[in-house]
Design a protein around this motif. Structure first.
Motif, PDB file in Angstrom:
ATOM      1  N   ALA A 158     -14.587   2.197   1.473  1.00 35.50           N
ATOM      2  CA  ALA A 158     -13.242   1.702   1.787  1.00 35.50           C
ATOM      3  C   ALA A 158     -13.035   0.227   1.466  1.00 35.50           C
ATOM      4  N   ALA A 159     -14.083  -0.567   1.438  1.00 38.32           N
ATOM      5  CA  ALA A 159     -13.907  -1.997   1.161  1.00 38.32           C
ATOM      6  C   ALA A 159     -13.837  -2.306  -0.329  1.00 38.32           C
ATOM      7  N   GLY A 160     -14.108  -1.310  -1.173  1.00 34.96           N
ATOM      8  CA  GLY A 160     -14.014  -1.509  -2.617  1.00 34.96           C
ATOM      9  C   GLY A 160     -12.576  -1.458  -3.091  1.00 34.96           C
ATOM     10  N   GLY A 161     -12.390  -1.536  -4.412  1.00 32.38           N
ATOM     11  CA  GLY A 161     -11.046  -1.593  -4.972  1.00 32.38           C
ATOM     12  C   GLY A 161     -10.222  -0.353  -4.696  1.00 32.38           C
ATOM     13  N   VAL A 162     -10.748   0.830  -5.040  1.00 29.59           N
ATOM     14  CA  VAL A 162     -10.020   2.072  -4.799  1.00 29.59           C
ATOM     15  C   VAL A 162      -9.826   2.281  -3.302  1.00 29.59           C
ATOM     16  N   GLY A 163     -10.897   2.088  -2.542  1.00 27.83           N
ATOM     17  CA  GLY A 163     -10.828   2.328  -1.108  1.00 27.83           C
ATOM     18  C   GLY A 163      -9.852   1.430  -0.387  1.00 27.83           C
ATOM     19  N   SER A 164      -9.797   0.156  -0.782  1.00 29.78           N
ATOM     20  CA  SER A 164      -8.877  -0.783  -0.144  1.00 29.78           C
ATOM     21  C   SER A 164      -7.429  -0.346  -0.330  1.00 29.78           C
ATOM     22  N   VAL A 165      -7.068  -0.008  -1.572  1.00 27.05           N
ATOM     23  CA  VAL A 165      -5.687   0.389  -1.840  1.00 27.05           C
ATOM     24  C   VAL A 165      -5.381   1.727  -1.188  1.00 27.05           C
ATOM     25  N   ALA A 166      -6.324   2.672  -1.234  1.00 32.70           N
ATOM     26  CA  ALA A 166      -6.111   3.967  -0.584  1.00 32.70           C
ATOM     27  C   ALA A 166      -5.881   3.798   0.909  1.00 32.70           C
ATOM     28  N   THR A 167      -6.653   2.933   1.535  1.00 37.69           N
ATOM     29  CA  THR A 167      -6.492   2.680   2.974  1.00 37.69           C
ATOM     30  C   THR A 167      -5.099   2.144   3.273  1.00 37.69           C
ATOM     31  N   VAL A 180     -14.802   4.142   5.802  1.00 43.97           N
ATOM     32  CA  VAL A 180     -16.256   4.099   5.761  1.00 43.97           C
ATOM     33  C   VAL A 180     -16.713   2.858   4.995  1.00 43.97           C
ATOM     34  N   THR A 181     -17.615   2.099   5.583  1.00 42.20           N
ATOM     35  CA  THR A 181     -18.160   0.929   4.892  1.00 42.20           C
ATOM     36  C   THR A 181     -19.578   0.664   5.367  1.00 42.20           C
ATOM     37  N   GLY A 182     -20.377   0.152   4.450  1.00 42.05           N
ATOM     38  CA  GLY A 182     -21.731  -0.255   4.816  1.00 42.05           C
ATOM     39  C   GLY A 182     -21.828  -1.724   5.126  1.00 42.05           C
ATOM     40  N   ARG A 183     -20.672  -2.398   5.137  1.00 42.34           N
ATOM     41  CA  ARG A 183     -20.647  -3.839   5.390  1.00 42.34           C
ATOM     42  C   ARG A 183     -19.900  -4.106   6.698  1.00 42.34           C
ATOM     43  N   PRO A 184     -20.603  -4.358   7.789  1.00 34.58           N
ATOM     44  CA  PRO A 184     -19.935  -4.591   9.073  1.00 34.58           C
ATOM     45  C   PRO A 184     -18.933  -5.738   9.017  1.00 34.58           C
ATOM     46  N   GLU A 185     -19.179  -6.730   8.155  1.00 33.46           N
ATOM     47  CA  GLU A 185     -18.264  -7.867   8.054  1.00 33.46           C
ATOM     48  C   GLU A 185     -16.918  -7.484   7.456  1.00 33.46           C
ATOM     49  N   SER A 186     -16.809  -6.270   6.902  1.00 35.06           N
ATOM     50  CA  SER A 186     -15.546  -5.805   6.309  1.00 35.06           C
ATOM     51  C   SER A 186     -14.628  -5.144   7.326  1.00 35.06           C
ATOM     52  N   ALA A 187     -15.076  -5.001   8.562  1.00 33.36           N
ATOM     53  CA  ALA A 187     -14.295  -4.263   9.562  1.00 33.36           C
ATOM     54  C   ALA A 187     -12.925  -4.900   9.801  1.00 33.36           C
ATOM     55  N   ASP A 188     -12.877  -6.201   9.970  1.00 33.92           N
ATOM     56  CA  ASP A 188     -11.589  -6.866  10.214  1.00 33.92           C
ATOM     57  C   ASP A 188     -10.662  -6.713   9.019  1.00 33.92           C
ATOM     58  N   TYR A 189     -11.216  -6.852   7.831  1.00 36.54           N
ATOM     59  CA  TYR A 189     -10.437  -6.690   6.603  1.00 36.54           C
ATOM     60  C   TYR A 189      -9.811  -5.298   6.535  1.00 36.54           C
ATOM     61  N   LEU A 190     -10.592  -4.266   6.812  1.00 39.03           N
ATOM     62  CA  LEU A 190     -10.099  -2.894   6.736  1.00 39.03           C
ATOM     63  C   LEU A 190      -9.082  -2.598   7.845  1.00 39.03           C
ATOM     64  N   THR A 191      -9.289  -3.203   8.993  1.00 42.01           N
ATOM     65  CA  THR A 191      -8.316  -3.036  10.077  1.00 42.01           C
ATOM     66  C   THR A 191      -6.979  -3.649   9.712  1.00 42.01           C
ATOM     67  N   THR A 196      -7.575   2.635  11.356  1.00 40.65           N
ATOM     68  CA  THR A 196      -7.613   2.722  12.818  1.00 40.65           C
ATOM     69  C   THR A 196      -9.011   3.008  13.341  1.00 40.65           C
ATOM     70  N   ARG A 197      -9.916   3.295  12.420  1.00 36.10           N
ATOM     71  CA  ARG A 197     -11.301   3.596  12.816  1.00 36.10           C
ATOM     72  C   ARG A 197     -12.230   3.136  11.706  1.00 36.10           C
ATOM     73  N   ILE A 198     -13.318   2.475  12.067  1.00 38.79           N
ATOM     74  CA  ILE A 198     -14.332   2.053  11.112  1.00 38.79           C
ATOM     75  C   ILE A 198     -15.551   2.946  11.294  1.00 38.79           C
TER      76      ILE A 198
END
Length: 330
Positions: A158-167, A180-191, A196-198
């Motif tokens: 989800a933190a990648g290019g396709v995933g970010s726009v899809a989200t 879904v992300t393997g980078r905990p530091e990306s949680a705020d960005y994805l929120t 609504t869920r990481i």
């Protein structure tokens, strides 16, 4: 006349190197339309073309860049005239043919799409191939019955290019998005993008022997493939669909047919490279309508052509978040 381009060369030892150079216009490939490129982007394929090639590049020297947006300079096709704003994604540009990491490009008219209303060339490349692919994935899920309220929609990588726009698109359309992300530091960005869920990547990385698990997801945009896709298939709700857009986790699919036979799960392949023109135009129109442009800017990491060799190596290692927008004139 000449133009600036990021040129990749290959030595006798097989090693490649990339540098910004002046290139003669006579070296441009054949095509009906010459475009003054304004912006391009960085995608996983670009990382391969900038480095090892990945079997994508046919000959060297080569100019990568699988997408670009800019202004028509010359055209012998009546569909386009000097001054028109255009976008290109796919058609193996930047792989088999020179691409967008240059201030000038020449391509077939059939490969171009008019810049969607309401978007600048920079915004179009903030969307780029990744966002265009994400929109195609969402449209495919909708065509197979996904509607807001059906349940949570999973986005892997989800933190990648396709995933970010899809989200961002799915959230804007009213879906509950699990990112879904393997980078905990990306949680705020994805929120901020609307998740609504990481979901930690480790929760889906382990292969299980059971072909079916609890019915959890009403839909999925999968940018990972491999073992994670196999695991997700067993967690889909009855009749739900997975739109497969990538293989960052591997091309092999260690799955069984059980989810398809017992739950009617659909695995939808998404191809943005050879996508027909009518579908492209529809997807770009949807991007202009359904992607929140204020959030689009939060995904952007600006770059110039000289930054691309290092960024290309980083994207192959999963080290790039969101969208890299390349100002080729910087």
């Amino acid at each position: 006349m000449s133009f600036r381009a990021l040129v990749v060369t290959k030595g006798d030892d097989g090693a490649t190197s990339a540098a910004v150079r002046e290139v003669d216009d006579a070296d441009l490939p054949a095509g009906e339309v010459t475009v003054a490129v304004e912006y391009s982007t960085l995608n996983y394929k670009d990382g391969l073309c900038l480095g090892p090639g990945g079997g994508l590049v046919r000959s060297y020297p080569h100019v990568p860049g699988i997408d670009f947006a800019g202004t028509v300079e010359k055209s012998v096709d009546p569909r386009f005239a000097p001054g028109d704003k255009v976008v290109l994604t796919g058609w193996r540009v930047g792989e088999a043919q020179w691409g967008g990491y240059a201030t000038r490009a020449r391509v077939k008219a059939d490969w171009l799409v008019p810049l969607p209303a309401g978007l600048t060339t920079r915004q179009a490349m903030a969307v780029g191939t990744a966002g265009f692919t994400a929109m195609l994935a969402v449209m495919a899920l909708e065509n197979h019955g996904l509607q807001p309220g059906n349940g949570p929609v999973l986005v892997t990588g989800a933190a990648g290019g396709v995933g970010s726009v899809a989200t961002a698109i799915l959230a804007r359309l009213g879906h509950e998005v699990a990112a879904v992300t393997g980078r905990p530091e990306s949680a705020d960005y994805l929120t901020r993008l609307g998740a609504t869920r990481i979901v930690p990547r480790a929760d889906l990385a382990e292969t299980v022997k059971r072909p079916l698990e609890s019915e959890t997801w009403a839909g999925c945009v999968d940018a990972v493939g491999g073992a994670m896709l196999a695991r997700v298939l067993g967690q889909m709700r009855y009749g739900a669909s997975v739109a497969a857009v990538g293989l960052a986790g591997g091309a092999a699919l260690p799955a069984t047919v059980v989810p398809f036979l017992l739950r009617g799960v659909n695995l939808l392949g998404i191809d943005s490279v050879m996508c027909p023109t009518a579908r492209r135009i529809q997807a770009w129109e949807r991007v202009g309508r359904d992607l929140p442009l204020d959030l689009l800017e939060t995904m952007v990491q600006p770059a110039g052509m000289a930054d691309l060799p290092a960024l290309g190596a980083a994207i192959l290692k999963g080290g790039v978040q969101g969208r890299v927008v390349v100002d080729v004139n910087a």
